[in-house]
Scaffold this motif. Structure first.
Motif, PDB file in Angstrom:
ATOM      1  N   LEU A   9       3.663   1.725  -8.167  1.00  0.00           N
ATOM      2  CA  LEU A   9       2.866   0.735  -7.438  1.00  0.00           C
ATOM      3  C   LEU A   9       3.663   0.021  -6.343  1.00  0.00           C
ATOM      4  N   PRO A  10       4.837  -0.542  -6.649  1.00  0.00           N
ATOM      5  CA  PRO A  10       5.623  -1.152  -5.559  1.00  0.00           C
ATOM      6  C   PRO A  10       6.041  -0.143  -4.502  1.00  0.00           C
ATOM      7  N   LEU A  11       6.336   1.100  -4.910  1.00  0.00           N
ATOM      8  CA  LEU A  11       6.736   2.117  -3.939  1.00  0.00           C
ATOM      9  C   LEU A  11       5.600   2.427  -2.980  1.00  0.00           C
ATOM     10  N   THR A  12       4.408   2.616  -3.515  1.00  0.00           N
ATOM     11  CA  THR A  12       3.258   2.916  -2.664  1.00  0.00           C
ATOM     12  C   THR A  12       2.914   1.730  -1.769  1.00  0.00           C
ATOM     13  N   THR A  13       2.919   0.534  -2.331  1.00  0.00           N
ATOM     14  CA  THR A  13       2.641  -0.658  -1.527  1.00  0.00           C
ATOM     15  C   THR A  13       3.681  -0.843  -0.434  1.00  0.00           C
ATOM     16  N   GLY A  14       4.941  -0.602  -0.760  1.00  0.00           N
ATOM     17  CA  GLY A  14       5.993  -0.725   0.236  1.00  0.00           C
ATOM     18  C   GLY A  14       5.852   0.289   1.357  1.00  0.00           C
ATOM     19  N   MET A  15       5.449   1.518   1.027  1.00  0.00           N
ATOM     20  CA  MET A  15       5.227   2.526   2.057  1.00  0.00           C
ATOM     21  C   MET A  15       4.111   2.103   3.002  1.00  0.00           C
ATOM     22  N   VAL A  16       3.045   1.527   2.451  1.00  0.00           N
ATOM     23  CA  VAL A  16       1.927   1.072   3.285  1.00  0.00           C
ATOM     24  C   VAL A  16       2.368  -0.065   4.194  1.00  0.00           C
ATOM     25  N   LEU A  17       3.098  -1.033   3.638  1.00  0.00           N
ATOM     26  CA  LEU A  17       3.530  -2.178   4.436  1.00  0.00           C
ATOM     27  C   LEU A  17       4.503  -1.761   5.529  1.00  0.00           C
ATOM     28  N   MET A  18       5.411  -0.839   5.222  1.00  0.00           N
ATOM     29  CA  MET A  18       6.356  -0.370   6.230  1.00  0.00           C
ATOM     30  C   MET A  18       5.639   0.369   7.349  1.00  0.00           C
ATOM     31  N   THR A  19       4.650   1.173   6.986  1.00  0.00           N
ATOM     32  CA  THR A  19       3.900   1.911   8.002  1.00  0.00           C
ATOM     33  C   THR A  19       3.095   0.965   8.877  1.00  0.00           C
ATOM     34  N   LEU A  20       2.489  -0.055   8.259  1.00  0.00           N
ATOM     35  CA  LEU A  20       1.746  -1.050   9.035  1.00  0.00           C
ATOM     36  C   LEU A  20       2.665  -1.797  10.004  1.00  0.00           C
ATOM     37  N   TRP A  40      -5.054   3.119   3.712  1.00  0.00           N
ATOM     38  CA  TRP A  40      -3.867   3.932   3.434  1.00  0.00           C
ATOM     39  C   TRP A  40      -3.489   3.880   1.959  1.00  0.00           C
ATOM     40  N   PHE A  41      -3.652   2.711   1.342  1.00  0.00           N
ATOM     41  CA  PHE A  41      -3.323   2.612  -0.076  1.00  0.00           C
ATOM     42  C   PHE A  41      -4.241   3.500  -0.915  1.00  0.00           C
ATOM     43  N   CYS A  42      -5.535   3.533  -0.568  1.00  0.00           N
ATOM     44  CA  CYS A  42      -6.460   4.413  -1.288  1.00  0.00           C
ATOM     45  C   CYS A  42      -6.063   5.873  -1.121  1.00  0.00           C
ATOM     46  N   SER A  43      -5.634   6.244   0.090  1.00  0.00           N
ATOM     47  CA  SER A  43      -5.224   7.619   0.318  1.00  0.00           C
ATOM     48  C   SER A  43      -3.946   7.956  -0.436  1.00  0.00           C
ATOM     49  N   LEU A  44      -3.017   7.007  -0.487  1.00  0.00           N
ATOM     50  CA  LEU A  44      -1.742   7.251  -1.166  1.00  0.00           C
ATOM     51  C   LEU A  44      -1.809   7.017  -2.668  1.00  0.00           C
ATOM     52  N   SER A  45      -2.944   6.553  -3.159  1.00  0.00           N
ATOM     53  CA  SER A  45      -3.058   6.309  -4.600  1.00  0.00           C
ATOM     54  C   SER A  45      -2.950   7.593  -5.410  1.00  0.00           C
ATOM     55  N   ILE A  46      -3.035   8.736  -4.740  1.00  0.00           N
ATOM     56  CA  ILE A  46      -2.867  10.011  -5.435  1.00  0.00           C
ATOM     57  C   ILE A  46      -1.474  10.110  -6.035  1.00  0.00           C
ATOM     58  N   ILE A  47      -0.496   9.415  -5.423  1.00  0.00           N
ATOM     59  CA  ILE A  47       0.857   9.408  -5.972  1.00  0.00           C
ATOM     60  C   ILE A  47       0.873   8.800  -7.364  1.00  0.00           C
ATOM     61  N   ILE A  48       0.005   7.843  -7.603  1.00  0.00           N
ATOM     62  CA  ILE A  48      -0.051   7.174  -8.894  1.00  0.00           C
ATOM     63  C   ILE A  48      -0.981   7.895  -9.853  1.00  0.00           C
ATOM     64  N   LEU A  49      -2.130   8.351  -9.343  1.00  0.00           N
ATOM     65  CA  LEU A  49      -3.174   8.870 -10.228  1.00  0.00           C
ATOM     66  C   LEU A  49      -2.879  10.269 -10.750  1.00  0.00           C
ATOM     67  N   VAL A  50      -2.311  11.136  -9.907  1.00  0.00           N
ATOM     68  CA  VAL A  50      -2.080  12.521 -10.349  1.00  0.00           C
ATOM     69  C   VAL A  50      -1.113  12.590 -11.533  1.00  0.00           C
ATOM     70  N   PRO A  51       0.085  11.991 -11.442  1.00  0.00           N
ATOM     71  CA  PRO A  51       0.972  12.061 -12.617  1.00  0.00           C
ATOM     72  C   PRO A  51       0.381  11.393 -13.848  1.00  0.00           C
ATOM     73  N   VAL A 388       8.213  13.933 -17.234  1.00  0.00           N
ATOM     74  CA  VAL A 388       6.987  14.612 -16.786  1.00  0.00           C
ATOM     75  C   VAL A 388       6.456  13.979 -15.516  1.00  0.00           C
ATOM     76  N   GLN A 389       6.361  12.654 -15.468  1.00  0.00           N
ATOM     77  CA  GLN A 389       5.726  11.985 -14.328  1.00  0.00           C
ATOM     78  C   GLN A 389       6.518  12.132 -13.036  1.00  0.00           C
ATOM     79  N   PRO A 390       7.837  11.884 -12.994  1.00  0.00           N
ATOM     80  CA  PRO A 390       8.537  12.112 -11.736  1.00  0.00           C
ATOM     81  C   PRO A 390       8.528  13.573 -11.312  1.00  0.00           C
ATOM     82  N   SER A 391       8.553  14.507 -12.280  1.00  0.00           N
ATOM     83  CA  SER A 391       8.512  15.917 -11.909  1.00  0.00           C
ATOM     84  C   SER A 391       7.185  16.272 -11.280  1.00  0.00           C
ATOM     85  N   ASP A 392       6.114  15.645 -11.759  1.00  0.00           N
ATOM     86  CA  ASP A 392       4.786  16.001 -11.249  1.00  0.00           C
ATOM     87  C   ASP A 392       4.459  15.337  -9.926  1.00  0.00           C
ATOM     88  N   VAL A 393       5.173  14.282  -9.547  1.00  0.00           N
ATOM     89  CA  VAL A 393       4.853  13.599  -8.301  1.00  0.00           C
ATOM     90  C   VAL A 393       4.938  14.559  -7.128  1.00  0.00           C
TER      91      VAL A 393
END
Length: 428
Positions: A9-20, A40-51, A388-393
């Motif tokens: 969550l912080p990683l995804t939020t940080g990526m969005v804020l840096m891009t903005l 952008w957060f909705c689009s990048l939420s796949i990073i959280i939801l897939v693993p 499992v989760q970091p490998s699947d990201v």
């Protein structure tokens, strides 16, 4: 699971804020920033939801209602933002009208016209499909979902392929100083031409606006709108005092503005568009020039390393002073002149290897033997959640459980490759 959420969550939020922060203009309204950030957060939420989804499938062998809810939230939020909210806001911000209601009306009109054209094409395709298959009994909803999925997959295949080839190749090429100097020289020359054209376009827009203002009487009912345009020009000069309009190259239609509300809105829109284009090209030009000067400093420092005592001396910023100044210059020298190039090459090799592994995994989907490197890595860790989760990201997984809320994710790894690189590329 909570450990993964606390990291992702912080990683995804940080990526969005840096891009903005990197792409946002100086005068972007807050509601636009919030809308874009949420999109952008909705689009990048796949990073959280897939693993999380795959771990739930592997561990409990049934679909978690929470995961299903978040998948629905991500999908429908993205859907509404893509087809309704973002186009409406984009048209609203692009409109040159002077009142909120008029700008909103213009935005709705433009979007309805676009959807009318797209809907007509879709209706024609549907009629053609029914005519070609006279016994076709498929539901309209199923057909719409199939079209949507096809559009998403095809678009993803073209857009996300950038991460497989261009990113590793670009990082490898940019690691060579001589090649990077040639690339920057070409970009600076190209951007200088665009900046000159944008400067001329903005100058013409300002000259036209000033000429229109001089011709309009202060007793004119539209003087209030013209006053808004005059204030807009004055604000431009206050923010950029070095800008000097250069007229004299006006075309036949440049002065074709009548004194009515519609023409005033068109003039304001043209002026704002020309100003934004000029500022964009100016920012890119300055960025390339500073990078070229920094690269030249790096090459000169490396060549003169013995005479300078292995300290980095910059020509574009003041010299460091104080007790730690010499130490910081030495550390900067090792980073810019020695380590940076090697780190970039190693990163390019790692990303290139991942690209080959991803392409090989997607090319061997049909065989019954699992040849996906990422799938093998995920299965090899067994039930260990931390691995499992970091490998699947970044991986491609083929869940065998029919209850999983995902069946196959062909482009997940393609998407994941460039996203975490934004932080590293910023440093490089």
């Amino acid at each position: 699971m909570w450990v993964f959420y606390l990291i992702s969550l912080p990683l995804t939020t940080g990526m969005v804020l840096m891009t903005l922060r990197y792409f946002a203009g100086p005068h972007v309204p807050r509601y636009v920033l919030f809308t874009v950030g949420y999109t952008w957060f909705c689009s990048l939420s796949i990073i959280i939801l897939v693993p999380a989804d795959i771990w739930d499938t592997m561990s409990s062998h049934h679909t978690n209602r929470g995961i299903s809810f978040f998948w629905s939230w991500s999908y429908w939020s993205t859907f509404l933002l893509t087809w309704a909210v973002v186009p409406l806001i984009q048209g609203f911000e692009d409109a040159g009208d002077f009142t909120v209601s008029e700008r909103l009306k213009t935005s709705v009109h433009v979007n309805l016209l676009f959807y009318l054209i797209v809907g007509s094409i879709g209706l024609f395709g549907l009629i053609l499909l029914i005519m070609m298959h006279k016994t076709w009994k498929g539901g309209l909803l199923g057909f719409a979902m199939a079209c949507s999925n096809t559009f998403g997959l095809v678009t993803g295949a073209f857009l996300l392929g950038f991460g497989l080839s261009e990113i590793p190749k670009t990082i490898w090429i940019n690691a060579d100083w001589t090649t990077r100097q040639k690339v920057l020289s070409h970009k600076i020359a190209k951007m200088a031409v665009k900046l000159d054209d944008a400067h001329q376009e903005l100058s013409n827009a300002i000259v036209v606006a000033q000429a229109t203002s001089k011709q309009m009487s202060k007793r004119d009912p539209l003087w209030l709108y013209m006053n808004v345009i005059d204030e807009m020009i004055a604000q431009m000069f206050r923010e950029d005092p070095s800008f000097k309009p250069q007229g004299g190259q006006l075309g036949e239609n440049d002065m074709d503005y009548d004194t009515d509300q519609k023409s005033m809105a068109a003039l304001r829109r043209h002026l704002r568009s020309a100003s934004e284009e000029y500022q964009r090209y100016k920012s890119e030009y300055v960025t390339y020039v500073l990078e070229a000067l920094e690269l030249e400093d790096t090459i000169q420092n490396y060549e003169r390393r013995n005479s300078t005592g292995w300290e980095y001396n910059s020509s574009i910023r003041p010299a460091r002073t104080g007790k730690l100044g010499s130490l910081l210059d030495t550390l900067e020298f090792f980073w810019r002149c020695i380590l940076r190039k090697q780190v970039a090459k190693c990163l390019a090799v790692i990303l290139g290897t991942m690209s080959v592994a991803i392409l090989f995994a997607e090319a061997t989907l049909l065989p019954s033997v699992d040849l996906s490197l990422f799938s093998i890595l995920i299965k090899s860790v067994g039930g260990q959640e931390v691995f499992v989760q970091p490998s699947d990201v970044r991986g491609i997984f083929r869940p065998t459980d029919a209850d999983s809320s995902i069946s196959y994710i062909p482009f997940v790894s393609t998407l994941m490759q460039p996203l975490p690189m934004c932080i590293l590329l910023k440093l490089l």
